[in-house]
Scaffold this motif. Sequence first.
Motif, PDB file in Angstrom:
ATOM      1  N   LEU A  71       0.817  -1.211   0.000  1.00  0.00           N
ATOM      2  CA  LEU A  71       0.000   0.000   0.000  1.00  0.00           C
ATOM      3  C   LEU A  71       0.855   1.266   0.000  1.00  0.00           C
ATOM      4  O   LEU A  71       0.475   2.266  -0.620  1.00  0.00           O
ATOM      5  CB  LEU A  71      -0.955  -0.001   1.191  1.00  0.00           C
ATOM      6  N   LEU A  72       1.991   1.237   0.675  1.00  0.00           N
ATOM      7  CA  LEU A  72       2.889   2.392   0.620  1.00  0.00           C
ATOM      8  C   LEU A  72       3.487   2.555  -0.768  1.00  0.00           C
ATOM      9  O   LEU A  72       3.649   3.678  -1.263  1.00  0.00           O
ATOM     10  CB  LEU A  72       3.984   2.265   1.675  1.00  0.00           C
ATOM     11  N   TRP A  73       3.812   1.454  -1.426  1.00  0.00           N
ATOM     12  CA  TRP A  73       4.308   1.515  -2.810  1.00  0.00           C
ATOM     13  C   TRP A  73       3.218   2.111  -3.705  1.00  0.00           C
ATOM     14  O   TRP A  73       3.498   2.970  -4.549  1.00  0.00           O
ATOM     15  CB  TRP A  73       4.703   0.126  -3.289  1.00  0.00           C
ATOM     16  N   ARG A  74       1.960   1.669  -3.520  1.00  0.00           N
ATOM     17  CA  ARG A  74       0.820   2.199  -4.286  1.00  0.00           C
ATOM     18  C   ARG A  74       0.669   3.697  -4.035  1.00  0.00           C
ATOM     19  O   ARG A  74       0.442   4.476  -4.964  1.00  0.00           O
ATOM     20  CB  ARG A  74      -0.448   1.457  -3.884  1.00  0.00           C
ATOM     21  N   HIS A  75       0.789   4.101  -2.784  1.00  0.00           N
ATOM     22  CA  HIS A  75       0.663   5.513  -2.422  1.00  0.00           C
ATOM     23  C   HIS A  75       1.736   6.347  -3.126  1.00  0.00           C
ATOM     24  O   HIS A  75       1.436   7.401  -3.690  1.00  0.00           O
ATOM     25  CB  HIS A  75       0.779   5.660  -0.902  1.00  0.00           C
ATOM     26  N   ILE A  76       2.963   5.872  -3.126  1.00  0.00           N
ATOM     27  CA  ILE A  76       4.057   6.596  -3.770  1.00  0.00           C
ATOM     28  C   ILE A  76       3.841   6.667  -5.279  1.00  0.00           C
ATOM     29  O   ILE A  76       4.065   7.708  -5.905  1.00  0.00           O
ATOM     30  CB  ILE A  76       5.408   5.941  -3.414  1.00  0.00           C
ATOM     31  N   ARG A  77       3.410   5.588  -5.880  1.00  0.00           N
ATOM     32  CA  ARG A  77       3.157   5.579  -7.332  1.00  0.00           C
ATOM     33  C   ARG A  77       2.052   6.565  -7.702  1.00  0.00           C
ATOM     34  O   ARG A  77       2.166   7.277  -8.705  1.00  0.00           O
ATOM     35  CB  ARG A  77       2.780   4.172  -7.810  1.00  0.00           C
ATOM     36  N   TYR A  78       0.970   6.613  -6.911  1.00  0.00           N
ATOM     37  CA  TYR A  78      -0.116   7.550  -7.197  1.00  0.00           C
ATOM     38  C   TYR A  78       0.336   8.991  -6.984  1.00  0.00           C
ATOM     39  O   TYR A  78      -0.081   9.880  -7.722  1.00  0.00           O
ATOM     40  CB  TYR A  78      -1.343   7.249  -6.344  1.00  0.00           C
ATOM     41  N   CYS A  79       1.175   9.223  -5.993  1.00  0.00           N
ATOM     42  CA  CYS A  79       1.716  10.567  -5.792  1.00  0.00           C
ATOM     43  C   CYS A  79       2.568  10.993  -6.984  1.00  0.00           C
ATOM     44  O   CYS A  79       2.505  12.144  -7.423  1.00  0.00           O
ATOM     45  CB  CYS A  79       2.533  10.629  -4.509  1.00  0.00           C
ATOM     46  N   GLN A  80       3.336  10.071  -7.531  1.00  0.00           N
ATOM     47  CA  GLN A  80       4.139  10.382  -8.713  1.00  0.00           C
ATOM     48  C   GLN A  80       3.251  10.595  -9.928  1.00  0.00           C
ATOM     49  O   GLN A  80       3.472  11.513 -10.709  1.00  0.00           O
ATOM     50  CB  GLN A  80       5.128   9.258  -8.988  1.00  0.00           C
ATOM     51  N   HIS A  81       2.246   9.757 -10.093  1.00  0.00           N
ATOM     52  CA  HIS A  81       1.376   9.840 -11.267  1.00  0.00           C
ATOM     53  C   HIS A  81       0.592  11.159 -11.286  1.00  0.00           C
ATOM     54  O   HIS A  81       0.466  11.789 -12.333  1.00  0.00           O
ATOM     55  CB  HIS A  81       0.403   8.662 -11.290  1.00  0.00           C
ATOM     56  N   PHE A  82       0.077  11.568 -10.149  1.00  0.00           N
ATOM     57  CA  PHE A  82      -0.727  12.780 -10.085  1.00  0.00           C
ATOM     58  C   PHE A  82       0.099  14.015  -9.715  1.00  0.00           C
ATOM     59  O   PHE A  82      -0.466  15.068  -9.449  1.00  0.00           O
ATOM     60  CB  PHE A  82      -1.874  12.609  -9.078  1.00  0.00           C
ATOM     61  N   ALA A  83       1.423  13.886  -9.696  1.00  0.00           N
ATOM     62  CA  ALA A  83       2.344  14.986  -9.411  1.00  0.00           C
ATOM     63  C   ALA A  83       1.981  15.684  -8.105  1.00  0.00           C
ATOM     64  O   ALA A  83       1.941  16.898  -8.016  1.00  0.00           O
ATOM     65  CB  ALA A  83       2.368  15.984 -10.569  1.00  0.00           C
ATOM     66  N   THR A  84       1.729  14.893  -7.086  1.00  0.00           N
ATOM     67  CA  THR A  84       1.352  15.442  -5.789  1.00  0.00           C
ATOM     68  C   THR A  84       2.567  15.964  -5.039  1.00  0.00           C
ATOM     69  O   THR A  84       2.486  16.980  -4.362  1.00  0.00           O
ATOM     70  CB  THR A  84       0.644  14.360  -4.945  1.00  0.00           C
ATOM     71  N   GLY A  85       3.661  15.299  -5.124  1.00  0.00           N
ATOM     72  CA  GLY A  85       4.856  15.713  -4.396  1.00  0.00           C
ATOM     73  C   GLY A  85       4.983  14.937  -3.097  1.00  0.00           C
ATOM     74  O   GLY A  85       4.005  14.446  -2.539  1.00  0.00           O
ATOM     75  N   ILE A  86       6.205  14.844  -2.614  1.00  0.00           N
ATOM     76  CA  ILE A  86       6.484  14.018  -1.443  1.00  0.00           C
ATOM     77  C   ILE A  86       5.846  14.592  -0.190  1.00  0.00           C
ATOM     78  O   ILE A  86       5.291  13.868   0.631  1.00  0.00           O
ATOM     79  CB  ILE A  86       8.007  13.824  -1.266  1.00  0.00           C
ATOM     80  N   TRP A  87       5.864  15.916  -0.011  1.00  0.00           N
ATOM     81  CA  TRP A  87       5.352  16.496   1.226  1.00  0.00           C
ATOM     82  C   TRP A  87       3.839  16.487   1.269  1.00  0.00           C
ATOM     83  O   TRP A  87       3.244  16.258   2.323  1.00  0.00           O
ATOM     84  CB  TRP A  87       5.904  17.903   1.418  1.00  0.00           C
ATOM     85  N   ARG A  88       3.195  16.734   0.137  1.00  0.00           N
ATOM     86  CA  ARG A  88       1.725  16.637   0.115  1.00  0.00           C
ATOM     87  C   ARG A  88       1.264  15.207   0.303  1.00  0.00           C
ATOM     88  O   ARG A  88       0.267  14.947   0.962  1.00  0.00           O
ATOM     89  CB  ARG A  88       1.190  17.174  -1.203  1.00  0.00           C
ATOM     90  N   GLY A  89       1.997  14.272  -0.284  1.00  0.00           N
ATOM     91  CA  GLY A  89       1.651  12.866  -0.105  1.00  0.00           C
ATOM     92  C   GLY A  89       1.826  12.429   1.341  1.00  0.00           C
ATOM     93  O   GLY A  89       0.987  11.715   1.898  1.00  0.00           O
ATOM     94  N   LEU A  90       2.911  12.875   1.971  1.00  0.00           N
ATOM     95  CA  LEU A  90       3.125  12.566   3.380  1.00  0.00           C
ATOM     96  C   LEU A  90       2.060  13.229   4.252  1.00  0.00           C
ATOM     97  O   LEU A  90       1.573  12.628   5.216  1.00  0.00           O
ATOM     98  CB  LEU A  90       4.523  13.030   3.808  1.00  0.00           C
ATOM     99  N   ASN A  91       1.689  14.438   3.900  1.00  0.00           N
ATOM    100  CA  ASN A  91       0.632  15.132   4.635  1.00  0.00           C
ATOM    101  C   ASN A  91      -0.681  14.359   4.560  1.00  0.00           C
ATOM    102  O   ASN A  91      -1.359  14.175   5.576  1.00  0.00           O
ATOM    103  CB  ASN A  91       0.456  16.549   4.086  1.00  0.00           C
TER     104      ASN A  91
END
Length: 182
Positions: A71-91
Motif C-alpha cells: 500500500l505504501l508503494w501504491r501511495h508513492i506511485r499515485y503521488c508520482q502519477h498525479f504529481a502530488t509531491g512528497i510532502w503533500r503525499g506525506l501530509n
Amino acid sequence: MQPPELSLAGKLDNGLTKGLCLLLRGLRTGSLWLLGLLALAGLPWIIFEYGEGLADLSLLEWSFMLLLALLLWRHIRYCQHFATGIWRGLNRLLMCQGVMVVLGLVTVGLLIYVMAETRDLQELPRYLLQDDPISKFLSFGSVLLAVYLAAPTAATESFRATEAMPARVEPSVSAMAKEASL
C-alpha cells in the motif's frame, strides 16, 4: 453590486474571526498530523511486542507488513502519477492516520461509557490490556485502511491551474486587413 464597506469595529471583528479560524484550522491539522505520526511511529512496538525479533511475528503481523509495504508503494506511485509531491503525499498519509486514531479513541470512549453505564468499570482495564486477535486485527486494519485512503485520486489544483492556462495568443493581422488600414 458591491456590499457596503465595514466600519472599523466590523473590520476588527472580521479580522479577529479570520485569525481565530486560521488558528483553529492550524491546530486541527497539526494535531491530526501529530496523531498520525505517533500512530505510524508506534507500529514497531506493536508488531515487535515481545522483543524477540522476527521470531516474535505471527502470521497476522507478517501479512500486515506485506500489505503495508504494498500500500505504501501504491501511495508513492499515485503521488508520482498525479504529481502530488512528497510532502503533500506525506501530509495526506499522516492526516488519514490521524483521523483513524481519532475514530479509535472515540470507539474506546464509547466502550468506557457503555461499561460505566453497566457498572463494569472495574473490568475495563483488564479488557483494554487483553491481547486478543480481534483488537490487533482492527488496529492493523485501520492503519491499512488509512494508507489505502490516503493515496491521491486526482492531480492537485496548482498543477491543473498551470496546465489549463492557455499560452497568450497574439492576434494575427491578415494582409487584406493591412491594406485596408492604409
